[in-house]
Design a protein around this motif. Structure first.
Motif, short mmCIF file in Angstrom:
data_model
loop_
_atom_site.label_atom_id
_atom_site.label_comp_id
_atom_site.label_asym_id
_atom_site.label_seq_id
_atom_site.Cartn_x
_atom_site.Cartn_y
_atom_site.Cartn_z
N ARG A 168 0.86 -1.19 0.00
CA ARG A 168 0.00 0.00 0.00
C ARG A 168 0.89 1.23 0.00
NH1 ARG A 168 -5.19 -1.11 1.29
NH2 ARG A 168 -5.55 0.94 2.17
N LEU A 169 0.63 2.13 -0.94
CA LEU A 169 1.47 3.33 -1.09
C LEU A 169 0.58 4.56 -1.03
CD1 LEU A 169 4.42 4.20 -1.81
CD2 LEU A 169 3.72 4.16 -4.19
N PRO A 170 0.43 5.16 0.14
CA PRO A 170 -0.41 6.36 0.23
C PRO A 170 0.21 7.48 -0.61
CG PRO A 170 0.18 5.54 2.41
CD PRO A 170 1.03 4.81 1.42
N VAL A 171 -0.64 8.24 -1.27
CA VAL A 171 -0.15 9.36 -2.06
C VAL A 171 -0.39 10.63 -1.27
CG1 VAL A 171 -0.28 10.61 -4.24
CG2 VAL A 171 -0.64 8.14 -4.20
N SER A 172 0.59 10.94 -0.45
CA SER A 172 0.65 12.24 0.21
C SER A 172 -0.69 12.67 0.79
CB SER A 172 1.20 13.23 -0.81
OG SER A 172 1.77 14.32 -0.16
N SER A 183 -3.47 13.19 -0.80
CA SER A 183 -4.67 12.79 -1.53
C SER A 183 -5.39 11.66 -0.81
CB SER A 183 -4.30 12.35 -2.95
OG SER A 183 -3.90 11.00 -2.95
N GLN A 184 -6.58 11.33 -1.24
CA GLN A 184 -7.34 10.25 -0.61
C GLN A 184 -6.99 8.89 -1.21
OE1 GLN A 184 -11.28 11.67 -1.32
NE2 GLN A 184 -11.28 12.98 0.48
N VAL A 185 -6.05 8.90 -2.13
CA VAL A 185 -5.71 7.68 -2.84
C VAL A 185 -4.56 6.95 -2.15
CG1 VAL A 185 -4.70 6.81 -4.98
CG2 VAL A 185 -6.54 8.50 -5.05
N THR A 186 -4.72 5.64 -1.98
CA THR A 186 -3.61 4.78 -1.59
C THR A 186 -3.39 3.83 -2.75
OG1 THR A 186 -4.09 4.92 0.77
CG2 THR A 186 -2.82 3.03 0.02
N LEU A 187 -2.24 3.94 -3.38
CA LEU A 187 -1.96 3.06 -4.52
C LEU A 187 -1.66 1.66 -4.03
CD1 LEU A 187 0.27 5.40 -6.73
CD2 LEU A 187 -2.17 4.94 -6.93
N LEU A 188 -1.99 0.69 -4.84
CA LEU A 188 -1.66 -0.71 -4.57
C LEU A 188 -0.61 -1.11 -5.60
CD1 LEU A 188 -5.30 -1.99 -3.99
CD2 LEU A 188 -3.60 -1.37 -2.27
N ASN A 207 7.13 15.62 -9.16
CA ASN A 207 8.19 15.24 -8.23
C ASN A 207 7.49 14.86 -6.94
OD1 ASN A 207 10.22 14.98 -6.37
ND2 ASN A 207 11.31 16.82 -6.99
N MET A 208 7.44 13.57 -6.66
CA MET A 208 6.65 13.11 -5.52
C MET A 208 7.17 13.65 -4.20
SD MET A 208 4.06 11.86 -6.64
CE MET A 208 3.32 11.32 -5.09
N GLU A 209 8.43 14.02 -4.15
CA GLU A 209 8.95 14.60 -2.91
C GLU A 209 8.33 15.97 -2.67
OE1 GLU A 209 13.21 14.61 -2.91
OE2 GLU A 209 13.32 12.43 -3.16
N ARG A 210 7.80 16.56 -3.72
CA ARG A 210 7.21 17.90 -3.60
C ARG A 210 5.70 17.87 -3.87
NH1 ARG A 210 8.81 22.74 -3.35
NH2 ARG A 210 7.26 23.42 -4.89
N PHE A 211 5.09 16.71 -3.83
CA PHE A 211 3.67 16.61 -4.18
C PHE A 211 2.83 17.51 -3.29
CE2 PHE A 211 1.04 14.54 -7.11
CZ PHE A 211 -0.15 14.10 -6.54
#
Lengths: 135, 165
Positions: free
Chosen positions: A70-74, A76-81, B144-148
């Motif tokens: 599981r990779l949460p995206v910062s 956002s409400q999305v968690t990538l799989l 750049n995901m470090e700066r998202f």
């Protein structure tokens, strides 16, 4: 940067006539890249799919994919799989009772879409060949 | 923009007046100059880009809905995909701003950084460009995901700054 190939290995590599067992395909995803899981987080994303071609000597069942990371995206409400690193996928295999003894090649297809921290790479389909032997 | 963005080889400059025309998803021809007088946020995306999907609700809810009545125009520009596929994404995220189709990649080529081994249509994905009311480019940032997080804040901040000019 083109989407790099994923290294595909497998074991075991030798089978006997009539054998029914499970093989394990190993995907070596290049460092720094994660690929969407077989069931990705969103339906528009490109899933990882792998298939092996039946021949007159061997046939394959449906692959069993591993649990994704599981990779949460910062924020956002999305968690990538995703999958990353070494990924093992199992296939049921049935060797024909009258399979021809000797060396054989198995054709397979792998499709996936990956990202790094700075790029989303286009979807790719790669064809691979696995060497096996029926003893 | 990020420090990295300043070191890229680009075919445009900050302060440069820019314009282009593309068809939107309904087939209507849209030019940047149609929005002269507004602050424009252009977002390049593909339907298969996971980070684009992650950002999609933010663009609608945090940017477009909050700023559309204050003089901001959001434009989403799809890179090299079919109308049918793009429509699925628009519906999925309930985007109500214009969605443009760069079906031959010519706008992508203009805005993408030049880097050996990196095609423009890959380099451009998930990038933000902000133009002021005179169509001058005032901000840009590539993925750049470090700066998202930081980019999301920087985008809002730049929109607010330009609206105050």
């Amino acid at each position: 940067m083109e989407t790099p190939d994923i290294k595909v290995e497998w074991d075991p590599k030798k089978f006997t006539e009539g054998e029914k067992s499970t093989i394990e395909i190993h995907l070596e995803i290049p460092e720094g890249i994660h690929i969407q899981a077989h069931k990705p987080a969103e339906d528009l994303l490109i899933p990882t799919n792998i298939s092996l071609k039946d021949s007159g000597n061997v046939s394959f069942g449906q692959p069993v994919y591993p649990e994704p990371k599981r990779l949460p995206v910062s924020w956002s409400q999305v968690t990538l799989l995703v999958y990353e690193g070494l990924v093992n996928i199992q296939f049921p295999i049935q060797v024909a009772k009258n399979a021809k003894v000797g060396k054989h090649t198995i054709e397979g297809r792998l499709s996936f879409q990956g990202c790094t921290d700075q790029l989303c790479l286009p979807p790719k389909e790669q064809v691979f060949v696995l060497d096996t032997e029926i003893i | 923009m990020s420090e990295e963005a300043t070191s890229l080889k680009l075919s445009f400059k900050l302060g440069e007046k820019l314009d282009f025309s593309l068809s939107d998803i309904e087939g209507k021809n849209i030019s940047l100059s149609d929005y002269r007088g507004k602050v424009i946020l252009a977002f390049f995306f593909t339907t298969w880009c996971p980070y684009c999907s992650a950002e999609a609700p933010y663009l609608e809810k945090e940017v477009w809905q909050k700023f559309k009545n204050k003089g901001v125009q959001v434009l989403a520009i799809d890179v090299l995909e079919t109308k049918e596929l793009v429509e699925k994404m628009r519906k999925k995220f309930n985007w109500t701003f214009p969605v443009l189709l760069d079906t031959d990649g010519r706008v992508t080529k203009k805005f993408a950084p030049e880097k050996e081994g990196l095609s423009p249509e890959v380099a451009i994905i998930n990038s933000h460009f902000i133009l002021d009311s005179e169509l001058r480019l005032r901000y840009y940032e590539y993925l750049n995901m470090e700066r998202f997080d930081a980019r999301a804040r920087a985008t809002i901040k730049k929109l607010e700054e330009l609206l105050a000019e």
